[in-house]
Design a protein around this motif. Structure first.
Motif, mmCIF file in Angstrom:
data_model
loop_
_atom_site.group_PDB
_atom_site.id
_atom_site.type_symbol
_atom_site.label_atom_id
_atom_site.label_comp_id
_atom_site.label_asym_id
_atom_site.label_seq_id
_atom_site.Cartn_x
_atom_site.Cartn_y
_atom_site.Cartn_z
ATOM 1 N N ALA A 11 0.606 -1.151 -0.216
ATOM 2 C CA ALA A 11 -0.158 -0.336 0.071
ATOM 3 C C ALA A 11 0.946 1.004 0.377
ATOM 4 N N ARG A 12 1.933 1.240 0.666
ATOM 5 C CA ARG A 12 2.737 2.538 0.628
ATOM 6 C C ARG A 12 2.969 2.832 -0.622
ATOM 7 N N ASP A 13 3.600 1.584 -1.501
ATOM 8 C CA ASP A 13 3.967 1.405 -2.837
ATOM 9 C C ASP A 13 3.220 2.872 -3.222
ATOM 10 N N THR A 14 1.889 1.928 -3.151
ATOM 11 C CA THR A 14 1.171 2.513 -4.281
ATOM 12 C C THR A 14 0.907 4.033 -3.832
ATOM 13 N N PHE A 15 0.623 4.530 -2.393
ATOM 14 C CA PHE A 15 0.138 5.895 -2.064
ATOM 15 C C PHE A 15 2.588 6.543 -2.692
ATOM 16 N N TRP A 16 3.598 6.163 -2.769
ATOM 17 C CA TRP A 16 4.448 6.814 -4.053
ATOM 18 C C TRP A 16 3.695 6.778 -5.189
ATOM 19 N N ARG A 17 3.767 5.884 -5.959
ATOM 20 C CA ARG A 17 2.999 5.993 -6.991
ATOM 21 C C ARG A 17 1.890 7.174 -7.249
ATOM 22 N N SER A 18 1.260 7.645 -5.733
ATOM 23 C CA SER A 18 0.157 8.261 -6.505
ATOM 24 C C SER A 18 0.628 9.393 -6.600
ATOM 25 N N PHE A 66 9.672 18.996 -7.502
ATOM 26 C CA PHE A 66 8.761 17.810 -6.542
ATOM 27 C C PHE A 66 9.079 15.662 -7.556
ATOM 28 N N VAL A 67 8.810 16.567 -8.714
ATOM 29 C CA VAL A 67 8.730 15.365 -9.447
ATOM 30 C C VAL A 67 10.358 14.726 -9.196
ATOM 31 N N ALA A 68 11.579 15.387 -9.363
ATOM 32 C CA ALA A 68 13.034 14.684 -9.070
ATOM 33 C C ALA A 68 12.675 13.947 -7.032
ATOM 34 N N LEU A 69 12.965 15.529 -6.582
ATOM 35 C CA LEU A 69 12.592 14.645 -5.556
ATOM 36 C C LEU A 69 12.336 13.682 -4.941
ATOM 37 N N THR A 70 10.844 13.232 -5.295
ATOM 38 C CA THR A 70 10.097 12.356 -5.042
ATOM 39 C C THR A 70 10.446 10.728 -5.770
ATOM 40 N N LEU A 71 11.182 11.354 -7.366
ATOM 41 C CA LEU A 71 11.392 9.853 -7.200
ATOM 42 C C LEU A 71 13.169 9.495 -6.692
ATOM 43 N N ARG A 72 13.588 10.239 -5.979
ATOM 44 C CA ARG A 72 15.221 10.423 -5.515
ATOM 45 C C ARG A 72 14.752 9.625 -4.012
ATOM 46 N N ILE A 73 13.948 10.432 -3.836
ATOM 47 C CA ILE A 73 14.161 10.210 -1.599
ATOM 48 C C ILE A 73 12.518 9.772 -1.901
ATOM 49 N N HIS A 74 12.291 7.846 -1.274
ATOM 50 C CA HIS A 74 10.691 7.692 -0.617
ATOM 51 C C HIS A 74 11.634 7.429 0.895
ATOM 52 N N SER A 75 10.788 8.700 1.394
ATOM 53 C CA SER A 75 11.657 9.413 2.613
ATOM 54 C C SER A 75 10.026 9.967 3.083
ATOM 55 N N PHE A 77 6.900 10.645 3.482
ATOM 56 C CA PHE A 77 5.649 11.141 2.522
ATOM 57 C C PHE A 77 4.670 12.490 2.977
ATOM 58 N N LEU A 78 4.931 11.629 4.388
ATOM 59 C CA LEU A 78 3.353 12.681 5.151
ATOM 60 C C LEU A 78 4.060 14.610 4.567
ATOM 61 N N LEU A 79 5.630 14.771 4.832
ATOM 62 C CA LEU A 79 6.527 16.094 5.253
ATOM 63 C C LEU A 79 6.653 16.193 3.249
ATOM 64 N N GLY A 116 -6.346 15.803 -3.613
ATOM 65 C CA GLY A 116 -5.455 14.996 -3.797
ATOM 66 C C GLY A 116 -4.432 14.977 -2.187
ATOM 67 N N SER A 117 -4.942 15.985 -1.170
ATOM 68 C CA SER A 117 -4.815 15.923 0.358
ATOM 69 C C SER A 117 -5.833 14.507 0.404
ATOM 70 N N ALA A 118 -7.246 14.240 0.270
ATOM 71 C CA ALA A 118 -8.027 14.525 0.634
ATOM 72 C C ALA A 118 -7.893 12.542 0.350
ATOM 73 N N ILE A 119 -6.991 12.275 -0.305
ATOM 74 C CA ILE A 119 -7.232 10.768 -0.800
ATOM 75 C C ILE A 119 -5.757 10.598 -0.220
ATOM 76 N N LEU A 120 -4.442 11.259 -0.501
ATOM 77 C CA LEU A 120 -3.125 10.743 0.119
ATOM 78 C C LEU A 120 -3.289 11.286 1.593
ATOM 79 N N ALA A 121 -3.395 11.948 2.058
ATOM 80 C CA ALA A 121 -3.607 12.494 2.950
ATOM 81 C C ALA A 121 -4.625 11.563 4.333
ATOM 82 N N PRO A 122 -4.437 11.747 6.066
ATOM 83 C CA PRO A 122 -5.115 11.995 6.767
ATOM 84 C C PRO A 122 -6.358 12.790 6.447
#
Length: 558
Positions: A11-18, A66-75, A77-79, A116-122
């Motif tokens: 599920a976490r991998d799915t969130f990163w892809r989203s 942000f695209v480059a940051l998301t591709l390189r760093i998978h940590s 997530f909420l920040l 986006g926040s409704a789908i991916l965030a609490p």
């Protein structure tokens, strides 16, 4: 935070892809705004404030970052998600202010970060974002009213805020359901993989053979036990049972089971076939070599597949050769201890009883006494026949090297048997044997055939051709002699014990005849079995007829 901490790795991998998809959408939106501005010089540009193109260029650069940051760093997530949503709200807010507020229609762009926040965030963080946007819209409208702009549509601003809250709640609920379904699917997938691994292990190590077939007899899978039983060196799926000559008995048994009504298939007992030694030329998947014939017990089952799936059937194969031999050895072990004393301890008293019975029969005149004396005489003869059969068990012969001309031998045996049993002409139909020659001791072949013909006479109708003896060559190039009659076939339950010593369904039988016949065949390197085959002697329903089949050894080269 709680939702993210309880997610599975999948599920976490799915969130990163989203999140990466959200970043790509942000890049697209920034490009679309730039293209729109290049064609509209007056619509939303306001002199003296930040130029929209500069805002959009900044937005595009940040989106790419942000695209480059998301591709390189998978940590964190909420920040990362929080910073991106804050950027979206800030940039869209600037565009909203410089374009003239609620009249510009840019308020709809806020749906992008809020969704986006409704789908991916609490849910709490998503509602907080919706509240910020709503307060921003209300504050901007209130400021316009404060500037005495009485044409500000306050009602529209309020509706935008309510719509944002409703959208956040709906998207959050849908996302939660999808996350739950994905977690459940992942768990079911893991359970399925474990079950498949267990099934593969069990099927590979189980002693019974398993074949998975289509309705046309095409083999789709088979376990190692089935390969050993059928002599398939390396099972290559995709061939039909009917394509393999040596597997023809399996194909006929399967077709017979398929021909039954659906409600009768489950009630059908096991079928018994014999797979004989064979060697086929060519590289077919079924080419192989068996040194001994395999007596197989077959059980059929249909896989309960969905209506849209292809039909599959399973054949369970059990090699009963070892079971039959073990049963025979257990019975013969106890019988062997009696054989040595039978000649003196049983035959001599029987001879005395038989002689005394004959003498008494000469003096008796009463019908009742004569009938009782006949009962004694018949039972003496029966016990004496059993003793003779038991003594024959110790007679072992070496394989006969000289070939036997089968045609003349069968003609002579037919005439003698018809005379002895006073049969009508043509009751026994003898097929043409041609120049067939077999390797079999003539005396033993005579004894085997007399045993089989005696059984046939007992159950045949007595019509012309009701008993048949015919010679043919099977698909594996072995000479066979078939003995069959038009009487009722042997049931699978009886077939399971047919060649066991002392097993009989007749009150006058000893249960040793068929056992002795098979032993004599084995001593001559031949086989004897009861098989079902479809031919012109099949019944009215076209079902296979039973017959005893003697498969001869190949004559030795001279």
């Amino acid at each position: 935070m709680t939702r993210w901490q309880t997610l599975s790795d999948d599920a976490r991998d799915t969130f990163w892809r989203s999140l990466q998809t959200l970043n790509a959408s942000r890049v697209v939106i920034a490009i679309v705004l730039l293209v729109y501005l290049s064609f509209d010089e007056t619509g939303i540009r306001v002199t003296g404030k930040l130029i929209h193109s500069e805002i959009c260029i900044f937005y595009l650069l940040m989106a790419i970052a942000f695209v480059a940051l998301t591709l390189r760093i998978h940590s964190h997530f909420l920040l990362q998600l929080g910073c991106q949503v804050a950027l979206d709200i800030g940039v869209i807010g600037l565009l909203y202010l410089t374009a003239g507020g609620v009249r510009s229609g840019l308020a709809l762009l806020f749906l992008f970060p809020l969704a986006g926040s409704a789908i991916l965030a609490p849910l709490t963080l998503a509602l907080f974002s919706a509240a910020l946007v709503t307060l921003f819209l209300l504050a901007e409208s209130a400021y316009q009213v404060f500037l005495l702009d009485l044409n500000v549509p306050m009602m529209q601003t309020g509706l935008y805020g309510a719509a944002f809250f409703a959208a956040v709640l709906v998207f959050s609920r849908l996302a939660a359901n999808l996350i739950g379904q994905e977690d459940l699917a992942a768990k079911r997938g893991i359970d399925l993989q474990v079950q498949q691994a267990i099934n593969r292990l069990v099927i590979a190590d189980v002693g019974d053979g398993i074949l998975v077939l289509g309705p046309d007899g095409r083999v789709f899978a088979g376990n190692p036990a089935a390969q050993r039983m059928l002599g398939l060196a390396n099972l290559e799926v995709g061939f039909r049972l009917s394509d393999a000559p040596a597997l023809e008995p399996l194909a006929q048994a399967f077709d017979g089971w398929r021909a039954l009504p659906a409600e009768d298939r489950a009630e059908q007992g096991a079928a018994f076939v014999i797979v004989k030694p064979y060697h086929e030329e060519g590289g077919a998947s079924w080419s192989g070599r068996r040194d001994l014939a395999a007596h197989l017990r077959l059980r059929f089952a249909r896989v309960d597949t969905p209506a849209s799936a292809a039909e599959r059937c399973i054949i369970f194969l059990q090699d009963v050769s070892a079971i039959e031999n073990q049963a025979q050895q257990l019975k013969l072990a106890s019988m062997g201890r009696l054989t040595a004393s039978i000649a003196h301890e049983v035959r001599n008293p029987l001879s005395a009883i038989g002689h005394a019975t004959a003498l008494l029969g000469e003096d008796l005149t009463s019908r009742t006494q004569t009938r009782l004396l006949k009962i004694v005489s018949d039972n003496v003869a029966r016990v004496n026949r059993m003793v003779e059969d038991i003594l024959q068990l110790s007679r072992k012969v070496q394989p006969h090297g000289e070939p036997l001309a089968l045609g003349p031998f069968l003609h002579e045996l037919q005439g003698e048997f018809e005379d002895t049993h006073a049969l009508a002409v043509a009751v026994i139909a003898l097929g043409a044997a041609g120049n067939a020659q077999v390797r079999f001791d003539p005396l033993h072949l005579r004894e085997v055939l007399l045993n089989l013909l005696n059984n046939a006479v007992r159950y045949a109708s007595g019509k012309p051709g009701s008993i048949r003896l015919h010679v043919l060559t099977d698909s594996a190039q072995h000479m066979e002699l078939h003995v069959q009659d038009d009487g009722p076939g042997i049931t699978p339950e009886v077939r399971a014990h047919l060649f066991e010593p002392f097993y009989t369904t007749s009150s006058k039988g000893t249960g040793l005849g068929l056992y002795l016949a098979r032993e004599l065949c084995l001593n001559n390197e031949a086989t004897l079995d009861y098989e079902y085959r479809v031919d012109d002697m099949a019944d009215a329903n076209g079902e296979a007829s039973g017959r005893f089949v003697i498969t001869f050894a190949i004559p030795l080269a001279l």
